[in-house]
Design a protein around this motif. Structure first.
Motif, PDB file in Angstrom:
ATOM      1  N   UNK A   1      -2.613  -3.738   2.030  1.00 12.17           N
ATOM      2  CA  UNK A   1      -3.089  -4.191   0.711  1.00 12.17           C
ATOM      3  C   UNK A   1      -1.786  -4.617   0.076  1.00 12.17           C
ATOM      4  N   UNK A   2      -2.048  -5.426  -0.915  1.00  9.87           N
ATOM      5  CA  UNK A   2      -0.917  -5.966  -1.822  1.00  9.87           C
ATOM      6  C   UNK A   2      -1.572  -6.005  -3.247  1.00  9.87           C
ATOM      7  N   UNK A   3      -1.000  -5.370  -4.123  1.00  9.03           N
ATOM      8  CA  UNK A   3      -1.577  -5.593  -5.511  1.00  9.03           C
ATOM      9  C   UNK A   3      -0.745  -6.076  -6.249  1.00  9.03           C
ATOM     10  N   UNK A   4      -0.976  -7.003  -7.200  1.00  9.06           N
ATOM     11  CA  UNK A   4      -0.142  -7.846  -8.052  1.00  9.06           C
ATOM     12  C   UNK A   4      -0.223  -7.497  -9.539  1.00  9.06           C
ATOM     13  N   UNK A   5       0.508  -8.043 -10.069  1.00  6.57           N
ATOM     14  CA  UNK A   5       0.580  -7.709 -11.376  1.00  6.57           C
ATOM     15  C   UNK A   5      -0.688  -8.104 -12.455  1.00  6.57           C
ATOM     16  N   UNK A   6      -1.272  -9.107 -12.094  1.00  8.13           N
ATOM     17  CA  UNK A   6      -2.176  -9.853 -12.805  1.00  8.13           C
ATOM     18  C   UNK A   6      -3.243 -10.364 -11.844  1.00  8.13           C
ATOM     19  N   UNK A   7      -4.393 -10.717 -12.540  1.00 11.27           N
ATOM     20  CA  UNK A   7      -5.315 -11.400 -11.638  1.00 11.27           C
ATOM     21  C   UNK A   7      -4.935 -12.819 -11.521  1.00 11.27           C
ATOM     22  N   UNK A   8      -4.211 -13.384 -12.270  1.00 12.39           N
ATOM     23  CA  UNK A   8      -3.647 -14.719 -12.367  1.00 12.39           C
ATOM     24  C   UNK A   8      -2.648 -14.663 -10.721  1.00 12.39           C
ATOM     25  N   UNK A   9      -1.915 -13.900 -10.737  1.00  6.91           N
ATOM     26  CA  UNK A   9      -0.870 -13.762  -9.650  1.00  6.91           C
ATOM     27  C   UNK A   9      -1.554 -13.665  -8.283  1.00  6.91           C
ATOM     28  N   UNK A  10      -2.743 -13.033  -8.393  1.00  4.18           N
ATOM     29  CA  UNK A  10      -3.517 -12.677  -7.135  1.00  4.18           C
ATOM     30  C   UNK A  10      -4.078 -13.971  -6.980  1.00  4.18           C
ATOM     31  N   UNK A  11      -4.621 -14.787  -7.746  1.00  4.20           N
ATOM     32  CA  UNK A  11      -5.302 -15.988  -7.500  1.00  4.20           C
ATOM     33  C   UNK A  11      -4.215 -17.156  -6.933  1.00  4.20           C
ATOM     34  N   UNK A  12      -2.852 -16.946  -7.379  1.00  2.68           N
ATOM     35  CA  UNK A  12      -1.822 -17.700  -6.835  1.00  2.68           C
ATOM     36  C   UNK A  12      -1.607 -17.412  -5.549  1.00  2.68           C
ATOM     37  N   UNK A  13      -1.586 -16.150  -5.266  1.00  2.00           N
ATOM     38  CA  UNK A  13      -1.466 -15.895  -3.896  1.00  2.00           C
ATOM     39  C   UNK A  13      -2.552 -16.416  -2.961  1.00  2.00           C
ATOM     40  N   UNK A  14      -3.636 -16.091  -3.402  1.00  2.20           N
ATOM     41  CA  UNK A  14      -5.038 -16.621  -2.609  1.00  2.20           C
ATOM     42  C   UNK A  14      -4.624 -18.132  -2.371  1.00  2.20           C
TER      43      UNK A  14
ATOM     44  N   UNK B   1       0.810  -1.209   0.173  1.00  2.00           N
ATOM     45  CA  UNK B   1      -0.098  -0.028   0.089  1.00  2.00           C
ATOM     46  C   UNK B   1       0.889   1.361   0.074  1.00  2.00           C
ATOM     47  N   UNK B   2       2.148   0.966   0.264  1.00  2.00           N
ATOM     48  CA  UNK B   2       2.797   2.157   0.166  1.00  2.00           C
ATOM     49  C   UNK B   2       3.985   2.362  -1.140  1.00  2.00           C
ATOM     50  N   UNK B   3       3.417   1.560  -2.026  1.00  2.00           N
ATOM     51  CA  UNK B   3       4.072   1.653  -3.393  1.00  2.00           C
ATOM     52  C   UNK B   3       5.294   0.851  -3.500  1.00  2.00           C
ATOM     53  N   UNK B   4       5.814   0.095  -2.386  1.00  2.00           N
ATOM     54  CA  UNK B   4       7.165  -0.556  -2.425  1.00  2.00           C
ATOM     55  C   UNK B   4       6.940  -1.991  -3.012  1.00  2.00           C
ATOM     56  N   UNK B   5       8.202  -2.386  -3.497  1.00  2.00           N
ATOM     57  CA  UNK B   5       8.038  -3.776  -4.114  1.00  2.00           C
ATOM     58  C   UNK B   5       8.113  -4.920  -2.999  1.00  2.00           C
ATOM     59  N   UNK B   6       7.370  -5.782  -2.782  1.00  2.00           N
ATOM     60  CA  UNK B   6       7.519  -6.770  -2.052  1.00  2.00           C
ATOM     61  C   UNK B   6       7.067  -8.254  -2.722  1.00  2.00           C
ATOM     62  N   UNK B   7       7.452  -9.086  -1.932  1.00  2.00           N
ATOM     63  CA  UNK B   7       7.666 -10.632  -2.353  1.00  2.00           C
ATOM     64  C   UNK B   7       6.791 -11.458  -1.110  1.00  2.00           C
ATOM     65  N   UNK B   8       5.762 -12.190  -1.716  1.00  2.00           N
ATOM     66  CA  UNK B   8       5.144 -13.157  -0.660  1.00  2.00           C
ATOM     67  C   UNK B   8       5.384 -14.776  -0.912  1.00  2.00           C
ATOM     68  N   UNK B   9       5.475 -15.199   0.415  1.00  2.00           N
ATOM     69  CA  UNK B   9       5.961 -16.669   0.111  1.00  2.00           C
ATOM     70  C   UNK B   9       5.613 -17.336   1.604  1.00  2.00           C
TER      71      UNK B   9
END
Length: 543
Positions: free
Chosen positions: A430-443, A374-382
């Motif tokens: 909040x975390x915004x992904x590059x695509x909807x597919x990446x959001x589904x992967x994170x979910x 939400x601050x506009x910084x790059x992050x990684x989820x795992x």
């Protein structure tokens, strides 16, 4: 003791049948007589045949067996009145009827009343007796011989007495009380003794857990341990009493099994772990000074009354109570029988000490999902070691990253933004992904990690209560939530046990308001399309 109190305290009433006072210098109960004249010219203290008889009876009893019923201790006036009534029922000359004295001497009204209160349906009476018994057993200023006489001798004190006699007299008693050890050592198996009746009353309380408050059961367990616990061997219980104790524990296990199939099965794991974390022993000194115990027992939530001091009311509280009873009896069973409890608390996967916020963590880029916070910084989820890791990439180190947040997967709550399906909402932001597919992967990454952690603990819980894990399935509501698409707002039910009741009340209120609004709309439509009156009775429809 009673005789000395009468001599030094209030003056007893003169007795018409009083025996002549002892001569000067004579001994009364082993002490020199202190006969003197008071202001009225009467002798003080006057001789009392009842006290002399009590003294001689106590002396004879202690010489033979201190575990025999002792009528001389009941000098409360009640026993004397009963004796007088029995004397008057004799031949009319003041002589007692046959067997009258033996009947009065075999019954102690105090102990009989305590046994009656211990089996009462009134939880306040049961708790009062248990507090009194615990005070007697743990009072360091109380002479242990008194506990011998009232047949309430703790088993730990029996072992100390035997050890002391073995050290001093090489296993042989030098005071003529050798028979006391044999009788006391077998006190737990003698149905005629007061201690045996107390143990049976406590076991009955444990068998009827649902009729007593948590503090009452905790006090019952403390008193039971004082009476029967043996640190070097099994508890000092008869075979029947052991079976009753194990049956009570098995009944609590079955109650927990029912909870795993109830309406709250989706949050039962959280309830169980919450009760384990909040479980604590009661403080006796604090309990006896709690003025709220004098109030009638509350059956609903009351300000100022803790949950352990009242009965459960809602479904949530009944489940919590069943878990508390199970934990209490399980701890009692493993303590009395010296068995290590290797299944509680529930085990969790251990993580390395280096796994903490601000630490550098080795990663594989293909296992991480890039996003923007939400601050506009790059992050990684795992995910790793029962945590959801939110990482910050390190420039020049593609195989390492800094840990910015650690979120426990077991209770993680998240939602996919209904307006922007590429954004996931977490408590960390909040975390915004590059695509909807990446959001589904994170979910899916979060859901799979949460399911794995919870399933592992549920398997342990089922083994704890002797239940097949395959029989415990999530509710239909939970299954529908897992099958929902990423375009919907998906926020699972609260896993905080104390929020579930409020959540359900809000849902019921919303449903009620929706039905009322729908009824009003239908009524308005019928009025607008008709002759100004709701067809078929709009008020009845709304009602």
């Amino acid at each position: 003791t009673s005789q000395r109190k009468s001599q030094d305290g209030a003056r007893p009433l003169p007795s018409a049948a009083a025996a002549p006072p002892p001569a000067d210098g004579a001994e009364v109960d082993g002490n020199p007589s202190r006969t003197s004249l008071d202001a009225s010219g009467d002798e003080w203290p006057p001789s009392s045949p009842s006290l002399s008889a009590a003294s001689s009876t106590a002396t004879a009893t202690s010489a033979s067996s201190s575990w025999a019923p002792e009528p001389s201790l009941a000098t409360d006036g009640t026993a004397s009145a009963a004796s007088s009534d029995q004397d008057s029922e004799g031949d009319g000359s003041g002589a007692p009827a046959d067997g009258a004295n033996s009947t009065a001497s075999d019954v102690n009204l105090y102990r009989e009343k305590m046994t009656e209160f211990l089996a009462s349906d009134d939880d306040r009476q049961v708790l009062g007796v248990l507090l009194l018994l615990h005070a007697l057993l743990r009072n360091p200023g109380l002479d242990k011989k008194i506990l011998d006489v009232v047949e309430l001798f703790p088993y730990r004190s029996v072992l100390k007495k035997q050890l002391m006699e073995e050290l001093v007299a090489e296993g042989e008693s030098t005071t003529g009380e050798g028979a006391l050890d044999d009788i006391t050592a077998d006190a737990g198996n003698n149905p005629g003794q007061f201690g045996f009746k107390v143990v049976n009353g406590i076991l009955q309380c444990l068998a009827e857990c649902q009729q007593h408050r948590l503090i009452t059961l905790q006090m019952a367990i403390k008193v039971l341990k004082e009476l029967v616990y043996d640190k070097e061997g099994p508890p000092h219980l008869s075979a029947e009493q052991r079976d009753r104790l194990l049956s009570s524990y098995q009944a609590r296990v079955e109650r927990v099994q029912k909870g795993l199939f109830g309406d709250l099965r989706d949050i039962f794991l959280e309830l169980f772990e919450d009760e384990i974390r909040g479980f604590r022993q009661i403080n006796f000194d604090h309990l006896v000074t709690d003025a709220s115990l004098l109030l009638p027992v509350a059956h609903t939530a009351t300000p100022g009354i803790e949950f352990s001091r009242r009965f459960p009311s809602s479904e949530m509280e009944h489940v919590r109570t069943a878990i508390q009873h199970f934990l209490l009896l399980r701890e009692l069973r493993f303590t009395l029988f010296h068995e290590p409890d290797t299944q509680l608390p529930l085990k969790e996967e251990r993580h390395p000490p280096s796994l903490k916020e601000g630490a550098e963590w080795d990663i594989k880029r293909e296992q991480c999902i890039p996003c923007i916070d939400y601050k506009g910084k790059e992050r990684l989820l795992m995910t790793g070691h029962r945590y959801l890791l939110i990482l910050e990439p390190i420039a020049g180190k593609p195989s390492a990253a800094l840990i910015t947040d650690l979120i426990a997967l077991q209770n993680v709550q998240f939602a996919v933004n209904q307006v922007d399906p590429k954004t996931i909402l977490l408590r960390a932001g909040s975390f915004e992904f590059a695509s909807e597919e990446d959001c589904v992967r994170a979910k899916r990454l979060i859901e799979d990690g949460r399911f794995k952690i919870r399933q592992g603990k549920m398997n342990q819980l089922c083994q704890l209560v002797n239940l097949n894990p395959s029989l415990v399935r999530p509710s239909a509501q939970s299954s529908r939530h897992q099958r929902s698409t990423s375009h919907e707002l998906k926020c699972g039910p609260s896993l905080d046990p104390r929020e579930v009741e409020e959540h359900r009340d809000r849902e019921k209120q919303r449903a009620r308001q929706a039905r009322q609004e729908a009824a009003r709309v239908r009524t308005s439509e019928r009025v607008a399309s008709g002759d100004g009156r709701p067809s078929g009775g709009g008020s009845g429809e709304e009602g």
